[in-house]
Design a protein around this motif. Sequence first.
Motif, mmCIF file in Angstrom:
data_model
loop_
_atom_site.group_PDB
_atom_site.id
_atom_site.type_symbol
_atom_site.label_atom_id
_atom_site.label_comp_id
_atom_site.label_asym_id
_atom_site.label_seq_id
_atom_site.Cartn_x
_atom_site.Cartn_y
_atom_site.Cartn_z
ATOM 1 N N GLU A 24 0.827 -1.200 0.000
ATOM 2 C CA GLU A 24 0.000 0.000 0.000
ATOM 3 C C GLU A 24 0.867 1.258 0.000
ATOM 4 O O GLU A 24 2.025 1.231 0.417
ATOM 5 N N LYS A 25 0.313 2.348 -0.480
ATOM 6 C CA LYS A 25 1.040 3.611 -0.543
ATOM 7 C C LYS A 25 1.496 4.021 0.855
ATOM 8 O O LYS A 25 0.754 3.855 1.828
ATOM 9 N N ASP A 26 2.704 4.557 0.938
ATOM 10 C CA ASP A 26 3.358 4.970 2.181
ATOM 11 C C ASP A 26 3.808 3.787 3.041
ATOM 12 O O ASP A 26 4.306 3.971 4.159
ATOM 13 N N LYS A 27 3.621 2.545 2.517
ATOM 14 C CA LYS A 27 4.106 1.368 3.240
ATOM 15 C C LYS A 27 5.047 0.526 2.379
ATOM 16 O O LYS A 27 5.310 -0.629 2.688
ATOM 17 N N GLU A 28 5.543 1.139 1.283
ATOM 18 C CA GLU A 28 6.383 0.388 0.357
ATOM 19 C C GLU A 28 7.652 -0.137 1.012
ATOM 20 O O GLU A 28 8.094 -1.255 0.736
ATOM 21 N N LEU A 29 8.264 0.669 1.899
ATOM 22 C CA LEU A 29 9.511 0.276 2.523
ATOM 23 C C LEU A 29 9.307 -0.688 3.692
ATOM 24 O O LEU A 29 10.253 -1.343 4.127
ATOM 25 N N ASN A 30 8.083 -0.767 4.179
ATOM 26 C CA ASN A 30 7.770 -1.680 5.289
ATOM 27 C C ASN A 30 6.342 -2.194 5.120
ATOM 28 O O ASN A 30 5.422 -1.717 5.792
ATOM 29 N N PRO A 31 6.135 -3.178 4.222
ATOM 30 C CA PRO A 31 4.771 -3.603 3.879
ATOM 31 C C PRO A 31 3.964 -4.161 5.049
ATOM 32 O O PRO A 31 2.746 -3.974 5.107
ATOM 33 N N LYS A 92 10.565 -9.935 -4.804
ATOM 34 C CA LYS A 92 11.459 -8.874 -5.275
ATOM 35 C C LYS A 92 10.924 -7.474 -4.972
ATOM 36 O O LYS A 92 11.425 -6.491 -5.512
ATOM 37 N N THR A 93 9.933 -7.377 -4.109
ATOM 38 C CA THR A 93 9.315 -6.077 -3.829
ATOM 39 C C THR A 93 10.326 -5.039 -3.374
ATOM 40 O O THR A 93 10.294 -3.878 -3.800
#
Length: 384
Positions: A24-31, A92-93
């Motif tokens: 989700e947006k704003d959670k790319e670095l820590n899903p 690979k996210t």
Amino acid sequence: MSKPQIVCLQNTLKIFRFYAMFPEKDKELNPGKYHYVKFAILACFSSVVLIGSFLHLIKSVNANNYLSLDTDLIYTLSLGITFAFSIGFLYKTEALVEFFLFLSDFEEFGKPLDFDRDNTFYDRLSIYHYIYLETLVSGIVIISTYLNMNKCQKLNLEYGLDEICGLFSYTWMPFEIDYFPMRQIFLVVQLFGAHHFYMIAGMCAWFVFETVQHFRIRIRHVNFLFQEAIKEEDPQRCREKFNHAARYHASLLGLEDKMNGAFGTFMFTHMVITAPIIGVGVFAIVSGGSVSSFLVCLGWFGGLAMACFGGQWLQDECFAVGTDLYEADWLHCPEDIKKDIMIVIQRSWTPMYLRASSFGIMNYRMFLGVLKASYSYITLLTQT
């Protein structure tokens, strides 16, 4: 300091988030765990259609019944591979987020000329592609269900078979499903699974294509900065601008391994699996088989074209940096700049490649190679 935001592939990433393929947006670095749990639930639910087709293929081969071979093969191959590379994309996210953030960062090297226009253009194309894909996939699902029911009933009458009619694909399960409402529930689950997987497959192909286009935008920007640098009459300004462009160029080329690390497995499966899928799909039409198999073949053909054409254009854009530098008017530049220009020209002879792991390069040659392999599969199936 503001949190970095991904500004490219906006519409594509929205679609990927809907299918639980991207955080989700704003959670790319820590899903977080919820992202992976959501993906796992959808994947398991969608895999019912794959399991049914695969078990039916095994049962048919064991019984020497090849009447529905083309349908069983194309669904098992296409759905199975999509299931596999969707897991690979999820794995690979982190790498994907890393270079999307790089492509969205304009502080160090500046924003490419006409970036907003190009970004809007590809966002619009993404919507058009989604509409095309939704139309194609919906057609596959609806046509397959309708034609499979009619063909199934005819085969049962003609050959005395006990196939379960009224489902999306020929199906066998180790428990009874041919009764109301179990068959209807199973059909709904099949339709959802087929739609889900085929949409992911089509969007993954577009995802790679659009990502490559954003790399091309940046490489074009590097080319522009090199041209601006050598136009400078002042040696110091020329050196500053040239060094800036050279660092930019090196940073982009340094992302090649990350890009291929993220997309290499997907490209490899495209290279290996698309040929038999196209072969089976064309054979199905030639032999009077399933129309839906041919539609699946068209979808994979389009995905292969996007990957190979995108890879070729990326390669050509990298070559253009050296070619344009060579043809530019740099005779007035200091001697040290001339030496550096020759280094950049030489480096451009080894461009960025979109690779199918270590088994090949996605370009025009690969496209023709897969089509030749498809023809071999058609010939093999026709003779057997």
